[in-house]
Design a protein around this motif. Structure first.
Motif, PDB file in Angstrom:
ATOM      1  N   VAL A  84       0.846  -1.208   0.000  1.00 56.37           N
ATOM      2  CA  VAL A  84       0.000   0.000   0.000  1.00 56.37           C
ATOM      3  C   VAL A  84       0.875   1.249   0.000  1.00 56.37           C
ATOM      4  O   VAL A  84       2.029   1.209   0.413  1.00 56.37           O
ATOM      5  CB  VAL A  84      -0.930   0.075   1.249  1.00 56.37           C
ATOM      6  N   GLU A  85       0.300   2.325  -0.448  1.00 56.68           N
ATOM      7  CA  GLU A  85       0.917   3.654  -0.309  1.00 56.68           C
ATOM      8  C   GLU A  85       0.421   4.186   1.034  1.00 56.68           C
ATOM      9  O   GLU A  85      -0.777   4.438   1.198  1.00 56.68           O
ATOM     10  CB  GLU A  85       0.416   4.537  -1.455  1.00 56.68           C
ATOM     11  N   ILE A  86       1.350   4.302   1.993  1.00 52.25           N
ATOM     12  CA  ILE A  86       0.931   4.727   3.337  1.00 52.25           C
ATOM     13  C   ILE A  86       0.501   6.205   3.325  1.00 52.25           C
ATOM     14  O   ILE A  86       1.207   7.061   2.777  1.00 52.25           O
ATOM     15  CB  ILE A  86       2.072   4.523   4.370  1.00 52.25           C
ATOM     16  N   ILE A  87      -0.652   6.486   3.896  1.00 62.35           N
ATOM     17  CA  ILE A  87      -1.083   7.881   4.075  1.00 62.35           C
ATOM     18  C   ILE A  87      -0.286   8.416   5.271  1.00 62.35           C
ATOM     19  O   ILE A  87      -0.325   7.799   6.341  1.00 62.35           O
ATOM     20  CB  ILE A  87      -2.604   7.952   4.365  1.00 62.35           C
ATOM     21  N   PRO A  88       0.456   9.517   5.113  1.00 60.25           N
ATOM     22  CA  PRO A  88       1.342   9.933   6.218  1.00 60.25           C
ATOM     23  C   PRO A  88       0.603  10.587   7.394  1.00 60.25           C
ATOM     24  O   PRO A  88       0.908  11.705   7.807  1.00 60.25           O
ATOM     25  CB  PRO A  88       2.325  10.888   5.540  1.00 60.25           C
ATOM     26  N   LEU A  89      -0.393   9.870   7.905  1.00 59.29           N
ATOM     27  CA  LEU A  89      -1.148  10.340   9.061  1.00 59.29           C
ATOM     28  C   LEU A  89      -1.103   9.269  10.142  1.00 59.29           C
ATOM     29  O   LEU A  89      -1.300   8.085   9.841  1.00 59.29           O
ATOM     30  CB  LEU A  89      -2.623  10.565   8.684  1.00 59.29           C
ATOM     31  N   LEU A 142      -3.142  15.865   2.366  1.00 60.63           N
ATOM     32  CA  LEU A 142      -2.800  14.531   2.880  1.00 60.63           C
ATOM     33  C   LEU A 142      -3.963  13.560   2.728  1.00 60.63           C
ATOM     34  O   LEU A 142      -3.768  12.348   2.650  1.00 60.63           O
ATOM     35  CB  LEU A 142      -2.387  14.609   4.356  1.00 60.63           C
ATOM     36  N   ALA A 143      -5.182  14.082   2.706  1.00 59.58           N
ATOM     37  CA  ALA A 143      -6.377  13.254   2.519  1.00 59.58           C
ATOM     38  C   ALA A 143      -7.501  14.163   2.043  1.00 59.58           C
ATOM     39  O   ALA A 143      -7.459  15.380   2.278  1.00 59.58           O
ATOM     40  CB  ALA A 143      -6.768  12.574   3.831  1.00 59.58           C
ATOM     41  N   THR A 144      -8.472  13.568   1.379  1.00 56.15           N
ATOM     42  CA  THR A 144      -9.645  14.350   0.958  1.00 56.15           C
ATOM     43  C   THR A 144     -10.655  14.348   2.107  1.00 56.15           C
ATOM     44  O   THR A 144     -10.527  13.574   3.063  1.00 56.15           O
ATOM     45  CB  THR A 144     -10.308  13.705  -0.270  1.00 56.15           C
ATOM     46  N   GLU A 179      -2.273   3.296  11.307  1.00 50.05           N
ATOM     47  CA  GLU A 179      -1.936   3.913  10.028  1.00 50.05           C
ATOM     48  C   GLU A 179      -2.717   3.209   8.933  1.00 50.05           C
ATOM     49  O   GLU A 179      -3.028   2.024   9.054  1.00 50.05           O
ATOM     50  CB  GLU A 179      -0.422   3.795   9.765  1.00 50.05           C
ATOM     51  N   PHE A 180      -2.995   3.941   7.872  1.00 51.40           N
ATOM     52  CA  PHE A 180      -3.757   3.395   6.758  1.00 51.40           C
ATOM     53  C   PHE A 180      -2.979   3.594   5.462  1.00 51.40           C
ATOM     54  O   PHE A 180      -2.125   4.480   5.367  1.00 51.40           O
ATOM     55  CB  PHE A 180      -5.122   4.086   6.650  1.00 51.40           C
ATOM     56  N   GLY A 181      -3.317   2.762   4.469  1.00 48.73           N
ATOM     57  CA  GLY A 181      -2.677   2.898   3.168  1.00 48.73           C
ATOM     58  C   GLY A 181      -3.674   2.597   2.063  1.00 48.73           C
ATOM     59  O   GLY A 181      -4.775   2.097   2.314  1.00 48.73           O
ATOM     60  N   LEU A 189      -6.876   0.541   3.284  1.00 49.90           N
ATOM     61  CA  LEU A 189      -6.639  -0.606   4.164  1.00 49.90           C
ATOM     62  C   LEU A 189      -5.939  -0.175   5.451  1.00 49.90           C
ATOM     63  O   LEU A 189      -5.052   0.684   5.417  1.00 49.90           O
ATOM     64  CB  LEU A 189      -5.737  -1.649   3.469  1.00 49.90           C
ATOM     65  N   LEU A 190      -6.317  -0.800   6.555  1.00 50.67           N
ATOM     66  CA  LEU A 190      -5.572  -0.636   7.805  1.00 50.67           C
ATOM     67  C   LEU A 190      -4.200  -1.271   7.594  1.00 50.67           C
ATOM     68  O   LEU A 190      -4.110  -2.399   7.089  1.00 50.67           O
ATOM     69  CB  LEU A 190      -6.322  -1.341   8.951  1.00 50.67           C
ATOM     70  N   ALA A 191      -3.123  -0.561   7.955  1.00 51.74           N
ATOM     71  CA  ALA A 191      -1.774  -1.064   7.660  1.00 51.74           C
ATOM     72  C   ALA A 191      -0.895  -1.042   8.918  1.00 51.74           C
ATOM     73  O   ALA A 191      -1.411  -1.029  10.049  1.00 51.74           O
ATOM     74  CB  ALA A 191      -1.161  -0.223   6.543  1.00 51.74           C
TER      75      ALA A 191
END
Ligand code: TMP
Ligand code: ASP
Length: 242
Positions: A84-89, A142-144, A179-181, A189-191
């Protein structure tokens, strides 16, 4: 594992490529850090224990309908996960005031938070993982807004499932970070991991405010018996997993 397959090495895990482009292998290390890696050490057997704990919790969450990156755990310290591409949150859920919430607001340790607080921190060591606002997240791209709503809902569901499960283990889930990706098919997805490194867990059979701690705060605060606490969490989970 040869080093050419290594994709990334973080503070607690090494991520390797596999023969399948959409599958990665996460190797859990014993290295422990705190306070943005200013404090470093090792917790004996932590990698194995956290991999096992994360495996059980991801399976539990999957069974309850939460989409996760977990595929299988082929070794004691290894987890096959969807790339996954990790969302940096860093999404933090708090049921009880502790840690940085007490330091930054003056709320007393142990204050119940109902409804639970859902917070977002910027996953950026150079900036010290600062607390973000909804508007800052949107400005930073960082997110919509739709993703934020989805993240809050997922975080609340994860909290309900994990709080209920830990209660059965006679453990209070004080707070945790997830963290999510986003995978190649654009699924959220939960990562990462869910373990005593990323949760505050208090033993319900202990009233002493230090003895009850079963998580990384034992390492952060030099309370001793760190390994024993991590082992205790795994033992209780194994005794309650169906
Ligand atoms: P905090 O009270 O220090 O903000 O931590 C909240 C929760 O997030 C706690 O369960 C520990 C976890 N956490 C991480 O997993 N990684 C981190 O880098 C930090 C600061 C906290
Ligand atoms: N793992 C974090 C770090 O060292 C901090 C913590 O968990 O307290 O950056």
């Amino acid at each position: 594992m040869n080093s050419e397959q290594k994709r990334y090495e973080g503070k607690a895990k090494i991520i390797y490529a596999t023969n399948e482009p959409e599958v990665l292998l996460a190797y859990f290390k014993d290295d422990a850090t705190a306070f943005n890696a200013q404090k470093r050490g090792e917790i004996v057997d932590k990698g194995r224990i956290n991999c096992q704990i994360s495996t059980h919790l991801f399976r539990l969450l999957e069974a309850k309908g939460i989409p996760t990156h977990w595929i299988e755990s082929p070794g004691e310290r290894e987890m096959k996960v969807r790339s996954v591409e990790i969302i940096p949150l860093e999404v933090v859920v708090r049921n009880i005031a502790a840690g940085s919430l007490c330091r930054q607001t003056g709320l007393a340790l142990g204050t119940p938070l109902q409804p639970p607080l859902v917070e977002f921190y910027f996953k950026n060591d150079a900036l010290g993982d600062p607390l973000l606002t909804r508007d800052r997240i949107l400005v930073m791209g960082l997110a919509t807004e739709a993703q934020l709503a989805q993240l809050i809902q997922l975080a609340q569901s994860i909290n309900a499932i994990l709080s209920d499960f830990f209660r059965q283990c006679r453990i209070t889930l004080v707070d945790f970070k997830v963290e999510f990706g986003i995978d190649a098919q654009q699924n959220l997805l939960l990562a990462d991991e869910i373990s005593p490194d990323t949760c505050r867990l208090w033993d319900q059979s202990e009233v002493d405010i230090n003895r009850r701690i079963l998580d990384k705060d034992r390492f952060r605060q030099d309370l001793g018996q760190v390994e024993e606490a991590y082992q205790q969490v795994l033992a209780r989970i194994l005794a309650h997993i169906s």
